[in-house]
Design a protein around this motif. Structure first.
Motif, PDB file in Angstrom:
ATOM      1  N   ILE A 273      10.412  18.528  -6.406  1.00  0.00           N
ATOM      2  CA  ILE A 273       9.874  18.792  -5.079  1.00  0.00           C
ATOM      3  C   ILE A 273       8.463  18.204  -4.907  1.00  0.00           C
ATOM      4  O   ILE A 273       8.079  17.799  -3.804  1.00  0.00           O
ATOM      5  N   PHE A 274       7.708  18.117  -6.011  1.00  0.00           N
ATOM      6  CA  PHE A 274       6.321  17.648  -5.901  1.00  0.00           C
ATOM      7  C   PHE A 274       6.273  16.162  -5.540  1.00  0.00           C
ATOM      8  O   PHE A 274       5.588  15.759  -4.587  1.00  0.00           O
ATOM      9  N   ALA A 275       6.986  15.331  -6.310  1.00  0.00           N
ATOM     10  CA  ALA A 275       6.990  13.895  -6.024  1.00  0.00           C
ATOM     11  C   ALA A 275       7.665  13.603  -4.687  1.00  0.00           C
ATOM     12  O   ALA A 275       7.230  12.707  -3.947  1.00  0.00           O
ATOM     13  N   CYS A 276       8.709  14.364  -4.354  1.00  0.00           N
ATOM     14  CA  CYS A 276       9.404  14.134  -3.087  1.00  0.00           C
ATOM     15  C   CYS A 276       8.513  14.441  -1.888  1.00  0.00           C
ATOM     16  O   CYS A 276       8.526  13.722  -0.885  1.00  0.00           O
ATOM     17  N   SER A 277       7.730  15.513  -1.983  1.00  0.00           N
ATOM     18  CA  SER A 277       6.846  15.866  -0.870  1.00  0.00           C
ATOM     19  C   SER A 277       5.757  14.807  -0.685  1.00  0.00           C
ATOM     20  O   SER A 277       5.389  14.466   0.447  1.00  0.00           O
ATOM     21  N   ILE A 278       5.260  14.267  -1.799  1.00  0.00           N
ATOM     22  CA  ILE A 278       4.252  13.207  -1.711  1.00  0.00           C
ATOM     23  C   ILE A 278       4.859  11.953  -1.080  1.00  0.00           C
ATOM     24  O   ILE A 278       4.248  11.314  -0.221  1.00  0.00           O
ATOM     25  N   ASN A 279       6.073  11.606  -1.502  1.00  0.00           N
ATOM     26  CA  ASN A 279       6.720  10.426  -0.939  1.00  0.00           C
ATOM     27  C   ASN A 279       7.005  10.593   0.542  1.00  0.00           C
ATOM     28  O   ASN A 279       6.903   9.627   1.310  1.00  0.00           O
ATOM     29  N   LEU A 280       7.357  11.800   0.961  1.00  0.00           N
ATOM     30  CA  LEU A 280       7.570  12.047   2.385  1.00  0.00           C
ATOM     31  C   LEU A 280       6.272  11.852   3.157  1.00  0.00           C
ATOM     32  O   LEU A 280       6.256  11.233   4.230  1.00  0.00           O
ATOM     33  N   SER A 281       5.168  12.354   2.594  1.00  0.00           N
ATOM     34  CA  SER A 281       3.866  12.194   3.232  1.00  0.00           C
ATOM     35  C   SER A 281       3.493  10.712   3.343  1.00  0.00           C
ATOM     36  O   SER A 281       3.003  10.256   4.388  1.00  0.00           O
TER      37      SER A 281
ATOM     38  N   LYS B   4       0.831  -1.200   0.000  1.00  0.00           N
ATOM     39  CA  LYS B   4       0.000   0.000   0.000  1.00  0.00           C
ATOM     40  C   LYS B   4       0.869   1.255   0.000  1.00  0.00           C
ATOM     41  O   LYS B   4       0.551   2.249  -0.660  1.00  0.00           O
ATOM     42  N   TRP B   5       1.972   1.208   0.733  1.00  0.00           N
ATOM     43  CA  TRP B   5       2.905   2.340   0.743  1.00  0.00           C
ATOM     44  C   TRP B   5       3.440   2.598  -0.667  1.00  0.00           C
ATOM     45  O   TRP B   5       3.427   3.737  -1.141  1.00  0.00           O
ATOM     46  N   PHE B   6       3.889   1.535  -1.332  1.00  0.00           N
ATOM     47  CA  PHE B   6       4.387   1.681  -2.706  1.00  0.00           C
ATOM     48  C   PHE B   6       3.300   2.197  -3.639  1.00  0.00           C
ATOM     49  O   PHE B   6       3.509   3.147  -4.400  1.00  0.00           O
ATOM     50  N   ALA B   7       2.116   1.573  -3.596  1.00  0.00           N
ATOM     51  CA  ALA B   7       1.043   1.927  -4.519  1.00  0.00           C
ATOM     52  C   ALA B   7       0.615   3.375  -4.345  1.00  0.00           C
ATOM     53  O   ALA B   7       0.402   4.100  -5.331  1.00  0.00           O
ATOM     54  N   SER B   8       0.494   3.835  -3.101  1.00  0.00           N
ATOM     55  CA  SER B   8       0.093   5.214  -2.848  1.00  0.00           C
ATOM     56  C   SER B   8       1.169   6.196  -3.301  1.00  0.00           C
ATOM     57  O   SER B   8       0.864   7.259  -3.854  1.00  0.00           O
ATOM     58  N   SER B   9       2.433   5.833  -3.085  1.00  0.00           N
ATOM     59  CA  SER B   9       3.533   6.728  -3.451  1.00  0.00           C
ATOM     60  C   SER B   9       3.575   6.972  -4.942  1.00  0.00           C
ATOM     61  O   SER B   9       3.597   8.119  -5.406  1.00  0.00           O
ATOM     62  N   ILE B  10       3.565   5.904  -5.735  1.00  0.00           N
ATOM     63  CA  ILE B  10       3.710   6.081  -7.174  1.00  0.00           C
ATOM     64  C   ILE B  10       2.418   6.587  -7.815  1.00  0.00           C
ATOM     65  O   ILE B  10       2.458   7.401  -8.735  1.00  0.00           O
ATOM     66  N   SER B  11       1.271   6.149  -7.310  1.00  0.00           N
ATOM     67  CA  SER B  11       0.001   6.591  -7.897  1.00  0.00           C
ATOM     68  C   SER B  11      -0.219   8.088  -7.703  1.00  0.00           C
ATOM     69  O   SER B  11      -0.719   8.777  -8.601  1.00  0.00           O
TER      70      SER B  11
ATOM     71  N   ILE C 226      13.022  -0.719   5.235  1.00  0.00           N
ATOM     72  CA  ILE C 226      12.229   0.477   4.947  1.00  0.00           C
ATOM     73  C   ILE C 226      13.034   1.461   4.109  1.00  0.00           C
ATOM     74  O   ILE C 226      12.502   2.081   3.175  1.00  0.00           O
ATOM     75  N   PHE C 227      14.318   1.611   4.430  1.00  0.00           N
ATOM     76  CA  PHE C 227      15.164   2.514   3.638  1.00  0.00           C
ATOM     77  C   PHE C 227      15.246   2.050   2.187  1.00  0.00           C
ATOM     78  O   PHE C 227      15.150   2.856   1.255  1.00  0.00           O
ATOM     79  N   SER C 228      15.415   0.746   1.981  1.00  0.00           N
ATOM     80  CA  SER C 228      15.483   0.202   0.622  1.00  0.00           C
ATOM     81  C   SER C 228      14.198   0.484  -0.136  1.00  0.00           C
ATOM     82  O   SER C 228      14.220   0.892  -1.308  1.00  0.00           O
ATOM     83  N   GLN C 229      13.052   0.284   0.530  1.00  0.00           N
ATOM     84  CA  GLN C 229      11.790   0.554  -0.149  1.00  0.00           C
ATOM     85  C   GLN C 229      11.609   2.036  -0.412  1.00  0.00           C
ATOM     86  O   GLN C 229      11.060   2.427  -1.443  1.00  0.00           O
ATOM     87  N   LEU C 230      12.058   2.877   0.508  1.00  0.00           N
ATOM     88  CA  LEU C 230      11.946   4.321   0.296  1.00  0.00           C
ATOM     89  C   LEU C 230      12.719   4.741  -0.954  1.00  0.00           C
ATOM     90  O   LEU C 230      12.221   5.537  -1.759  1.00  0.00           O
ATOM     91  N   VAL C 231      13.912   4.192  -1.134  1.00  0.00           N
ATOM     92  CA  VAL C 231      14.731   4.554  -2.297  1.00  0.00           C
ATOM     93  C   VAL C 231      14.041   4.148  -3.590  1.00  0.00           C
ATOM     94  O   VAL C 231      13.954   4.934  -4.540  1.00  0.00           O
ATOM     95  N   ILE C 232      13.514   2.930  -3.631  1.00  0.00           N
ATOM     96  CA  ILE C 232      12.886   2.478  -4.873  1.00  0.00           C
ATOM     97  C   ILE C 232      11.537   3.152  -5.097  1.00  0.00           C
ATOM     98  O   ILE C 232      11.164   3.480  -6.222  1.00  0.00           O
ATOM     99  N   ASN C 233      10.779   3.407  -4.018  1.00  0.00           N
ATOM    100  CA  ASN C 233       9.534   4.168  -4.153  1.00  0.00           C
ATOM    101  C   ASN C 233       9.806   5.538  -4.758  1.00  0.00           C
ATOM    102  O   ASN C 233       9.136   5.983  -5.695  1.00  0.00           O
ATOM    103  N   LEU C 234      10.797   6.222  -4.200  1.00  0.00           N
ATOM    104  CA  LEU C 234      11.122   7.574  -4.640  1.00  0.00           C
ATOM    105  C   LEU C 234      11.662   7.563  -6.068  1.00  0.00           C
ATOM    106  O   LEU C 234      11.291   8.415  -6.886  1.00  0.00           O
TER     107      LEU C 234
END
Length: 235
Positions: A80-88, A51-58, A122-130
């Protein structure tokens, strides 16, 4: 961002509802030999990170397009737009983790020091999500039809990353194909930490990290090269 009235509550409820449907379909309904708290824990360890991945990329895929009005008024770095969404989305995932921990505890999986192994996972997933989010955000303004690939890609991850089946139970040649999906290794690592109390193998997280890093570097380079092009393309 997600335009729902329930906001973060729905962000939690959606994977829980989907977990319930998958549990019914693969455990209590058609594969009764898997029924039980262990299979439910197995599903949760896959569904919540998914769900974290799906919400981030969608939510990130069209972040540049959705902010074309702002870009037409003054300059902002496009990343900045995609990064702010990924942070959220990261903050939401962290807020949901206690719910996952509580569900696992009730299912008989006692927390241990090994659960600190979630940090590199979590760090690994954050990198690939971003990385994937920025890559989608960078390319969709140029090729709008690519937006149709985003939900297809999310569905592909859902069905090929072992969320509701054990990849290790598949034939070796099938496992090799499934592990081409970098999220398969990430979800296996979540389960290794939370269900087996084992620290994740750094070598196993190398592939997702490399895919994420390549995507991230490529996206940032593309955004930099097209920085002044996006406002004109989006007019």
């Amino acid at each position: 961002m997600e335009n729902t009235y329930l906001g973060t509550v729905w962000w939690v409820m959606e994977p829980l509802l989907l977990t319930g449907l998958l549990y019914f379909a693969f455990a209590s309904g058609f594969r009764g030999n898997q029924a039980g708290p262990e299979f439910l824990a197995f599903l949760l360890c896959g569904m919540l990170p998914f769900k974290w991945f799906a919400s981030s990329i969608s939510n990130s895929a069209e972040s540049i397009v959705n902010n074309k009005g702002i870009l037409g008024q003054f300059y902002l770095p496009k990343w900045i737009f995609a990064c702010s969404i990924n942070l959220s989305m990261l903050l939401r995932f962290v807020c949901v983790l206690p719910i996952l921990f509580g569900a696992l505890w009730l299912s008989g999986f006692v927390p241990s020091v090994a659960w600190l192994g979630l940090i590199p996972v979590i760090f690994s997933q954050l990198v690939i999500n971003l990385g994937l989010s920025l890559l989608a955000a960078a390319t969709i303004p140029l090729v709008p039809d690519l937006r149709h690939l985003v939900p297809l890609s999310v569905t592909g991850v859902l069905f090929t990353s072992g969320i509701f089946f054990d990849i290790g139970s598949r034939p070796p040649e099938v496992q090799e194909l499934l592990f081409l999906n970098p999220f398969a290794e990430i979800f296996v690592s979540y389960r290794k930490v939370l269900l087996e109390n084992q620290m994740p193998a750094i070598g196993e997280l190398a592939y997702p990290l490399i895919v994420g890093a390549i995507s991230l570097i490529s996206a940032l380079a593309l955004i930099k090269a097209l920085d002044r092009t996006y406002p004109r393309v989006l007019l």
